[in-house]
Design a protein around this motif. Structure first.
Motif, short mmCIF file in Angstrom:
data_model
loop_
_atom_site.label_atom_id
_atom_site.label_comp_id
_atom_site.label_asym_id
_atom_site.label_seq_id
_atom_site.Cartn_x
_atom_site.Cartn_y
_atom_site.Cartn_z
N GLN A 212 0.67 -1.23 -0.19
CA GLN A 212 0.02 -0.03 -0.06
C GLN A 212 0.78 1.19 0.03
N VAL A 213 2.13 1.06 0.76
CA VAL A 213 2.84 2.28 1.03
C VAL A 213 3.67 2.46 -0.34
N GLU A 214 4.06 1.48 -1.06
CA GLU A 214 5.21 1.68 -1.95
C GLU A 214 4.33 2.07 -3.12
N LYS A 215 3.16 1.50 -3.39
CA LYS A 215 2.59 1.89 -4.70
C LYS A 215 1.89 3.29 -4.60
N THR A 216 1.84 3.61 -3.48
CA THR A 216 1.29 5.05 -3.30
C THR A 216 2.39 6.09 -3.72
N ILE A 217 3.52 5.90 -2.78
CA ILE A 217 4.67 6.99 -2.91
C ILE A 217 5.44 6.99 -4.34
N THR A 218 5.26 5.63 -4.85
CA THR A 218 5.86 5.60 -6.22
C THR A 218 5.16 6.19 -7.27
N GLN A 219 3.72 6.40 -7.28
CA GLN A 219 3.03 7.03 -8.24
C GLN A 219 2.22 8.26 -8.07
N VAL A 220 2.60 8.89 -6.85
CA VAL A 220 2.03 10.28 -6.86
C VAL A 220 3.16 11.06 -7.58
N SER A 221 2.59 12.50 -7.85
CA SER A 221 3.31 13.45 -8.70
C SER A 221 4.39 14.28 -7.87
N GLY A 222 3.83 14.39 -6.64
CA GLY A 222 4.50 15.37 -5.80
C GLY A 222 5.78 14.40 -4.96
#
Length: 256
Positions: A212-222
């Motif tokens: 959940q963490v990895e796939k979130t932080i690698t896909q946001v633009s900021g």
């Protein structure tokens, strides 16, 4: 803080809002699927004082001191709809520089709000949020349902939610375990998050893996960072309160 009921397009929500600090951001606390303003305990006040930010906490419809939710099945996109309600609440209070702190469902709602309404959101702290459904999440929900039937969990929840407990508990457990909810996924929204993000999670979280963490932080633009706390479960702000307070304050100071 004094609490009051605010009518947001027919939804009567209980709100606690302190806005005495001019030209400072507002920390907005978004509770989990069984949570409420009261269950944050002293975290909002402590984080507000430490960072010199205004602070807003509210109970979603059906929770805490807000009015009951309508008696019907939740749609699959209920958290996307909650993001719309939050945007309307921020508009009503004229908040345009919110720093969202969301736990579990609240963390997910924070991510969706930042994606859909970037002009209002200055930064996000997502604690144990979900962007898709995992088997471990469903196991956690089934375990909670068993605890509801076999322990004093209903009585403990009643202290915070009154006679709304059964409805909110069913809304949570029945939605997440429905067949049509298995495919729920908000990864498509993550690219639209441009504000700074801090994702906090315990590595022993019983409701979600570190995917959940990895796939979130690698896909946001900021800019995005993670803070993984060893041997901690689904509620780091309670299980490791000082660590979460310190890390969150550091992140807020850097981005306000």
């Amino acid at each position: 803080m004094e609490g009051r009921i605010i009518d947001i397009k027919g939804k009567k929500l209980y709100v606690e809002y302190s806005s005495s600090l001019e030209n400072r951001p507002t920390l907005v606390f978004l509770h989990d699927s069984l949570g409420s303003v009261q269950l944050w305990r002293d975290l909002p006040v402590k984080l507000s004082e430490t960072t010199q930010c205004n602070v807003l906490s509210y109970d979603r419809l059906g929770y805490g001191k807000s009015y009951p939710m309508p008696i019907h099945e939740r749609p699959v996109n209920y958290m996307e709809m909650e993001a719309d309600v939050l945007n309307d609440l921020l508009a009503e209070l004229n908040i345009n520089n919110a720093i969202l702190f969301g736990h579990s469902d609240g963390g997910t709602i924070a991510l969706i709000t930042a994606a859909k309404y970037p002009e209002r959101i200055a930064a996000v702290i997502c604690e144990a949020g979900h962007i898709f459904v995992e088997e471990v999440t469903l196991k956690g929900v089934y375990d909670a349902w068993e605890a509801y039937k076999t322990t004093n969990l209903p009585e403990r929840l009643q202290k915070y939610h009154g006679d709304k407990v059964e409805m909110l508990f069913k809304a949570w457990t029945e939605t997440w375990t429905r067949d049509d909810y298995r495919s729920w996924n908000i990864e498509y929204l993550l690219k639209d998050i441009t504000c700074p993000l801090l994702f906090i999670q315990g590595d022993a979280d019983e409701y979600g893996t570190l995917d959940q963490v990895e796939k979130t932080i690698t896909q946001v633009s900021g800019s995005a960072e993670k803070y993984i706390i060893p041997n901690i479960g689904h509620t780091p702000h309670k299980e490791a309160s000082e660590l979460v307070l310190e890390k969150s304050a550091e992140f807020i100071r850097k981005n306000s």
